[in-house]
Scaffold this motif. Structure first.
Motif, PDB file in Angstrom:
ATOM      1  N   GLU A  38      14.748 -28.203 -38.030  1.00 40.40           N
ATOM      2  CA  GLU A  38      14.737 -26.848 -38.565  1.00 40.40           C
ATOM      3  C   GLU A  38      15.695 -26.721 -39.736  1.00 40.40           C
ATOM      4  N   THR A  39      16.821 -27.364 -39.665  1.00 46.61           N
ATOM      5  CA  THR A  39      17.772 -27.348 -40.773  1.00 46.61           C
ATOM      6  C   THR A  39      18.300 -28.753 -40.980  1.00 46.61           C
ATOM      7  N   LYS A  40      19.414 -29.012 -41.218  1.00 50.65           N
ATOM      8  CA  LYS A  40      20.052 -30.237 -41.639  1.00 50.65           C
ATOM      9  C   LYS A  40      19.632 -31.527 -40.935  1.00 50.65           C
ATOM     10  N   ASP A  41      18.554 -31.519 -40.188  1.00 51.65           N
ATOM     11  CA  ASP A  41      18.077 -32.735 -39.553  1.00 51.65           C
ATOM     12  C   ASP A  41      17.376 -33.601 -40.579  1.00 51.65           C
ATOM     13  N   PHE A  42      17.152 -34.846 -40.223  1.00 53.52           N
ATOM     14  CA  PHE A  42      16.505 -35.756 -41.150  1.00 53.52           C
ATOM     15  C   PHE A  42      15.517 -36.641 -40.403  1.00 53.52           C
ATOM     16  N   VAL A  43      14.621 -37.229 -41.144  1.00 54.26           N
ATOM     17  CA  VAL A  43      13.680 -38.189 -40.586  1.00 54.26           C
ATOM     18  C   VAL A  43      14.295 -39.561 -40.777  1.00 54.26           C
ATOM     19  N   GLY A  44      14.549 -40.259 -39.676  1.00 57.94           N
ATOM     20  CA  GLY A  44      15.177 -41.569 -39.743  1.00 57.94           C
ATOM     21  C   GLY A  44      14.171 -42.681 -39.920  1.00 57.94           C
ATOM     22  N   GLY A  45      12.940 -42.418 -39.724  1.00 60.66           N
ATOM     23  CA  GLY A  45      11.882 -43.407 -39.866  1.00 60.66           C
ATOM     24  C   GLY A  45      10.619 -42.871 -39.239  1.00 60.66           C
ATOM     25  N   PHE A  46       9.546 -43.655 -39.354  1.00 65.16           N
ATOM     26  CA  PHE A  46       8.308 -43.217 -38.733  1.00 65.16           C
ATOM     27  C   PHE A  46       7.514 -44.417 -38.263  1.00 65.16           C
ATOM     28  N   VAL A  47       6.678 -44.168 -37.296  1.00 68.84           N
ATOM     29  CA  VAL A  47       5.769 -45.176 -36.765  1.00 68.84           C
ATOM     30  C   VAL A  47       4.409 -44.519 -36.650  1.00 68.84           C
ATOM     31  N   ILE A  48       3.398 -45.183 -37.138  1.00 74.42           N
ATOM     32  CA  ILE A  48       2.042 -44.679 -36.982  1.00 74.42           C
ATOM     33  C   ILE A  48       1.418 -45.410 -35.806  1.00 74.42           C
ATOM     34  N   ILE A  49       0.988 -44.634 -34.832  1.00 76.49           N
ATOM     35  CA  ILE A  49       0.367 -45.206 -33.637  1.00 76.49           C
ATOM     36  C   ILE A  49      -1.010 -44.577 -33.443  1.00 76.49           C
ATOM     37  N   GLU A  50      -1.859 -45.285 -32.771  1.00 73.83           N
ATOM     38  CA  GLU A  50      -3.177 -44.745 -32.446  1.00 73.83           C
ATOM     39  C   GLU A  50      -3.206 -44.459 -30.958  1.00 73.83           C
ATOM     40  N   CYS A  51      -3.541 -43.229 -30.605  1.00 74.37           N
ATOM     41  CA  CYS A  51      -3.555 -42.794 -29.210  1.00 74.37           C
ATOM     42  C   CYS A  51      -4.899 -42.161 -28.885  1.00 74.37           C
ATOM     43  N   ALA A  52      -5.220 -42.163 -27.610  1.00 76.62           N
ATOM     44  CA  ALA A  52      -6.461 -41.533 -27.155  1.00 76.62           C
ATOM     45  C   ALA A  52      -6.386 -40.022 -27.316  1.00 76.62           C
ATOM     46  N   ASP A  53      -5.182 -39.464 -27.083  1.00 78.87           N
ATOM     47  CA  ASP A  53      -5.021 -38.009 -27.137  1.00 78.87           C
ATOM     48  C   ASP A  53      -3.540 -37.658 -27.220  1.00 78.87           C
ATOM     49  N   LEU A  54      -3.238 -36.366 -27.294  1.00 80.27           N
ATOM     50  CA  LEU A  54      -1.861 -35.910 -27.392  1.00 80.27           C
ATOM     51  C   LEU A  54      -1.047 -36.292 -26.161  1.00 80.27           C
ATOM     52  N   ASP A  55      -1.653 -36.277 -24.983  1.00 82.49           N
ATOM     53  CA  ASP A  55      -0.924 -36.655 -23.769  1.00 82.49           C
ATOM     54  C   ASP A  55      -0.386 -38.077 -23.862  1.00 82.49           C
ATOM     55  N   GLU A  56      -1.202 -38.985 -24.372  1.00 88.00           N
ATOM     56  CA  GLU A  56      -0.748 -40.370 -24.515  1.00 88.00           C
ATOM     57  C   GLU A  56       0.359 -40.465 -25.572  1.00 88.00           C
ATOM     58  N   ALA A  57       0.226 -39.696 -26.649  1.00 89.74           N
ATOM     59  CA  ALA A  57       1.260 -39.697 -27.682  1.00 89.74           C
ATOM     60  C   ALA A  57       2.588 -39.180 -27.125  1.00 89.74           C
ATOM     61  N   ILE A  58       2.540 -38.156 -26.294  1.00 88.12           N
ATOM     62  CA  ILE A  58       3.754 -37.615 -25.668  1.00 88.12           C
ATOM     63  C   ILE A  58       4.383 -38.657 -24.765  1.00 88.12           C
ATOM     64  N   GLU A  59       3.579 -39.356 -23.998  1.00 84.84           N
ATOM     65  CA  GLU A  59       4.092 -40.398 -23.100  1.00 84.84           C
ATOM     66  C   GLU A  59       4.808 -41.490 -23.900  1.00 84.84           C
ATOM     67  N   ILE A  60       4.201 -41.912 -24.998  1.00 87.44           N
ATOM     68  CA  ILE A  60       4.804 -42.942 -25.837  1.00 87.44           C
ATOM     69  C   ILE A  60       6.089 -42.423 -26.488  1.00 87.44           C
ATOM     70  N   ALA A  61       6.050 -41.196 -27.005  1.00 84.46           N
ATOM     71  CA  ALA A  61       7.236 -40.614 -27.653  1.00 84.46           C
ATOM     72  C   ALA A  61       8.387 -40.456 -26.667  1.00 84.46           C
ATOM     73  N   ALA A  62       8.086 -40.102 -25.449  1.00 82.32           N
ATOM     74  CA  ALA A  62       9.128 -39.931 -24.432  1.00 82.32           C
ATOM     75  C   ALA A  62       9.824 -41.252 -24.119  1.00 82.32           C
ATOM     76  N   GLY A  63       9.139 -42.367 -24.365  1.00 81.41           N
ATOM     77  CA  GLY A  63       9.736 -43.677 -24.129  1.00 81.41           C
ATOM     78  C   GLY A  63      10.613 -44.163 -25.278  1.00 81.41           C
ATOM     79  N   HIS A  64      10.606 -43.479 -26.412  1.00 82.92           N
ATOM     80  CA  HIS A  64      11.418 -43.895 -27.564  1.00 82.92           C
ATOM     81  C   HIS A  64      12.888 -43.595 -27.278  1.00 82.92           C
ATOM     82  N   PRO A  65      13.785 -44.534 -27.546  1.00 81.13           N
ATOM     83  CA  PRO A  65      15.214 -44.305 -27.256  1.00 81.13           C
ATOM     84  C   PRO A  65      15.782 -43.048 -27.913  1.00 81.13           C
ATOM     85  N   TYR A  66      15.344 -42.686 -29.109  1.00 83.92           N
ATOM     86  CA  TYR A  66      15.886 -41.517 -29.783  1.00 83.92           C
ATOM     87  C   TYR A  66      15.543 -40.211 -29.075  1.00 83.92           C
ATOM     88  N   ALA A  67      14.531 -40.205 -28.230  1.00 89.31           N
ATOM     89  CA  ALA A  67      14.171 -38.985 -27.504  1.00 89.31           C
ATOM     90  C   ALA A  67      15.279 -38.568 -26.549  1.00 89.31           C
TER      91      ALA A  67
END
Length: 92
Positions: A51-80
């Motif tokens: 929202e404010t002073k945050d930054f994007v530290g990097g990005f990964v493009i992944i292919e998922c079946a749906d948003l639920d799978e994307a959430i599951e993968i994102a929840a496994g990322h250490p930065y979460a």
């Protein structure tokens, strides 16, 4: 992009240099889903993390079946666990 001559020139320069490794246009932040894990609980909210002073530290493009799978993968990322992971669909 195709209608924007400045952007087109930039893309043409990347192609000339052979510099582009990977790139995709992200959908707007209003289409984002943010994922955070706190005390073992996965917290999901609509909209962007930054929202404010945050930054994007990097990005990964992944292919998922749906948003639920994307959430599951994102929840496994250490930065979460201390920051957040923002999920955005790409324009196709």
């Amino acid at each position: 992009m195709a209608d924007d001559p400045v952007h087109r020139a930039w893309v043409d320069d990347l192609e000339r240099r052979g510099a582009e490794v990977l790139g995709m246009r992200l959908r707007p932040v209003v289409d984002a889903t943010s994922v955070r894990v706190r005390d073992g609980e996965t917290l999901v909210s609509d909209g962007p993390f930054a929202e404010t002073k945050d930054f994007v530290g990097g990005f990964v493009i992944i292919e998922c079946a749906d948003l639920d799978e994307a959430i599951e993968i994102a929840a496994g990322h250490p930065y979460a666990r201390w920051g957040g992971v923002e999920i955005r669909p790409v324009w196709e």
